[in-house]
Every structure is written in structure tokens, then in C-alpha cells.
Motif scaffolding. Structure first.
Motif, mmCIF file in Angstrom:
data_model
loop_
_atom_site.group_PDB
_atom_site.id
_atom_site.type_symbol
_atom_site.label_atom_id
_atom_site.label_comp_id
_atom_site.label_asym_id
_atom_site.label_seq_id
_atom_site.Cartn_x
_atom_site.Cartn_y
_atom_site.Cartn_z
ATOM 1 N N ASN A 174 17.820 -8.034 1.950
ATOM 2 C CA ASN A 174 17.332 -7.915 3.265
ATOM 3 C C ASN A 174 18.438 -7.941 4.254
ATOM 4 O O ASN A 174 18.140 -7.391 5.601
ATOM 5 N N GLU A 178 20.740 -0.625 5.007
ATOM 6 C CA GLU A 178 19.930 0.369 4.627
ATOM 7 C C GLU A 178 18.454 0.105 4.156
ATOM 8 O O GLU A 178 17.676 0.675 3.778
ATOM 9 N N LYS A 179 18.158 -1.392 4.386
ATOM 10 C CA LYS A 179 16.779 -1.830 3.871
ATOM 11 C C LYS A 179 15.828 -1.263 4.708
ATOM 12 O O LYS A 179 15.824 -0.964 6.019
ATOM 13 N N ASP A 180 14.848 -0.743 3.691
ATOM 14 C CA ASP A 180 13.662 -0.070 4.322
ATOM 15 C C ASP A 180 12.521 -0.848 3.701
ATOM 16 O O ASP A 180 12.011 -0.604 2.424
ATOM 17 N N LEU A 182 9.138 -0.398 4.019
ATOM 18 C CA LEU A 182 8.150 0.197 3.464
ATOM 19 C C LEU A 182 8.627 0.804 1.815
ATOM 20 O O LEU A 182 7.743 0.855 1.196
ATOM 21 N N ARG A 183 9.687 1.381 1.897
ATOM 22 C CA ARG A 183 10.168 1.900 0.572
ATOM 23 C C ARG A 183 10.115 0.899 -0.336
ATOM 24 O O ARG A 183 9.740 1.107 -1.684
ATOM 25 N N ASP A 184 10.744 -0.316 -0.099
ATOM 26 C CA ASP A 184 10.857 -1.475 -1.048
ATOM 27 C C ASP A 184 9.378 -1.813 -1.627
ATOM 28 O O ASP A 184 9.133 -2.148 -2.734
#
Length: 240
Positions: A174, A178-180, A182-184
Motif C-alpha cells: 500500500n 505505483e500502487k493501483d 483496481l489492478r491488484d
């Protein structure tokens, strides 16, 4: 009578399985495991396109209270990974941690699972204090997409995947820029059905030493794949 032995015929005793394990050996069993997987790949049942990697604990059945007492007797302040190498009953095991609270003494089972049918393609046992990303080099596929949890989002795992021409689909922490989310969430949904492969694996070490524990992991992975074939066969034979 149930097993088909006559009254005068010699039957296996309690040492049969330990003798059999010694006769087969870890190296020969590894060859059998790889050969079975080669045949699965030739039949199109296992591929390198989509893979899921993860690690689970293998707890040593040693008495840590006795090992701690030995450490105190030798003038060591406490039982940890440094003192375990000197006085533990299983000196190849180590203390591992999952998160900040879940500690255990033993090993880690590192698996690579083909996401086509949930078959185990690679398995490696490491001491419990070896991080997931450090152990990735033993199980990383030769190519393809690799789905993983936050334990594989560091640079070390990224370099290993890049070296093997893999696309890194690890969930990011978290606090990473680069945390996304939705992607995760999508990655979590994709890998969730295959997490049961790890939940069904035995969590106890049946033997002492990393070589014997690796034998256990190979045998359990081989058994998992053969049992999955029964389900896969029924699935493929169902009318479309």
C-alpha cells in the motif's frame, strides 16, 4: 486378508516406508516429478502462460522448549536462528515469520502452480527465514505471467522474473507509489481459486533436515497432481 497376504507370507512392518524413502531418495523422486510434469506438458495439461507462485509454512515437530533449555545451559541468552544452528535438534530449520505475529520453526514450501488446471509445476523447500522473493529463483517459470502476493513485489523478485522473461503480476504494498488498487483487486481475483492448492498441503514436517523435507514436498506435489488428473479427466470428458 484384505491386503491379499496369506497366513505364512511376510508382511511389511513399521519401517517399510522409511526404507522405501531411503531407496527412492530425493534426487530420484525429483526426476520422477519432473518426468510426470514433462508428460503433462506434452498433453497440453500444463503450460507456462499463467502461473501462480506462493510459499507456505512447514512446521518442524521438534520440541523448542528443550532446544531453548539447551541454549540457556550453553550460556546463550535466547533461542533464535543463530543459536539454533548450534543446539537445535533440527539444525537446518529456522524461525520464520508471516506478517508481524505468526512465527514458526521449520521450513517454507515454495510452489509454482500452472493456472490452467491447478497443477504444481515446481516445488522447493527452504529454511523458514528465507524470504519468498529470495526463494523465487528455485520455482520461477521460464516465461509467462506470474501472479503473486506482496512478498514478491520487491526488486529482488523483479530481477528474477526479468531474467526468466516473465511478466511480474505481484500485488504491490500500500505504501508504494505505483500502487493501483483496481489492478491488484483483479490480480487477487485471478489467483484466488488456486490458493486452495497451498491450503491443502500438509503443514507439518515429517522428517528432520532439508533434504528429507524436500522429499516430503515432492511426494505431496506429485500426489496432488495425480489426484487432480482424475478431476481433469472427468472435466474434459463432459459434453460441451
Amino acid at each position: 486378508m484384505f491386503c491379499g497376504f496369506s497366513l505364512t507370507e511376510k508382511t511389511p512392518d513399521h519401517s517399510y516406508f522409511s526404507v522405501l524413502r531411503t531407496r527412492i531418495g530425493t534426487k530420484r523422486l525429483a526426476h520422477i516429478f519432473r518426468e510426470v510434469n514433462r508428460q503433462l506438458k506434452s498433453q497440453g495439461l500444463m503450460t507456462n502462460i499463467f502461473n501462480f507462485v506462493d510459499a507456505s509454512k512447514i512446521i518442524s515437530k521438534m520440541s523448542l522448549w528443550n532446544d531453548r533449555d539447551k541454549a540457556i545451559e550453553k550460556g546463550l541468552e535466547k533461542f533464535n536462528n543463530a543459536s539454533a544452528k548450534k543446539i537445535a535438534t533440527d539444525r537446518q530449520a529456522s524461525i520464520g515469520c508471516k506478517g508481524n505475529e505468526k512465527y514458526w520453526y521449520g521450513y517454507k514450501r515454495n510452489l509454482s502452480v500452472c493456472m490452467k488446471f491447478g497443477l504444481i509445476s515446481k516445488v522447493a523447500v527452504t529454511p523458514a527465514n528465507v524470504t519468498d522473493s529470495q526463494a523465487l529463483k528455485h520455482i520461477c517459470p521460464e516465461y509467462g505471467l506470474v501472479f503473486a502476493d506482496k512478498g514478491y513485489c520487491d526488486k529482488f523478485a523483479g530481477m528474477t522474473m526479468k531474467k526468466n522473461q516473465c511478466i511480474n503480476k505481484a500485488i504491490l504494498k500500500n505504501n508504494m507509489k505505483e500502487k493501483d488498487f483496481l489492478r491488484d483487486r483483479i490480480i487477487s481475483k485471478r489467483r484466488m481459486p488456486f490458493e486452495r492448492v497451498f491450503s491443502k498441503q500438509c503443514k507439518r514436517a515429517r522428517y528432520k533436515g532439508i533434504a528429507k523435507t524436500q522429499f516430503q514436498a515432492f511426494m505431496q506435489a506429485l500426489t496432488h497432481n495425480l489426484k487432480r488428473l482424475v478431476f481433469i479427466k472427468d472435466q474434459l470428458e463432459q459434453p460441451t
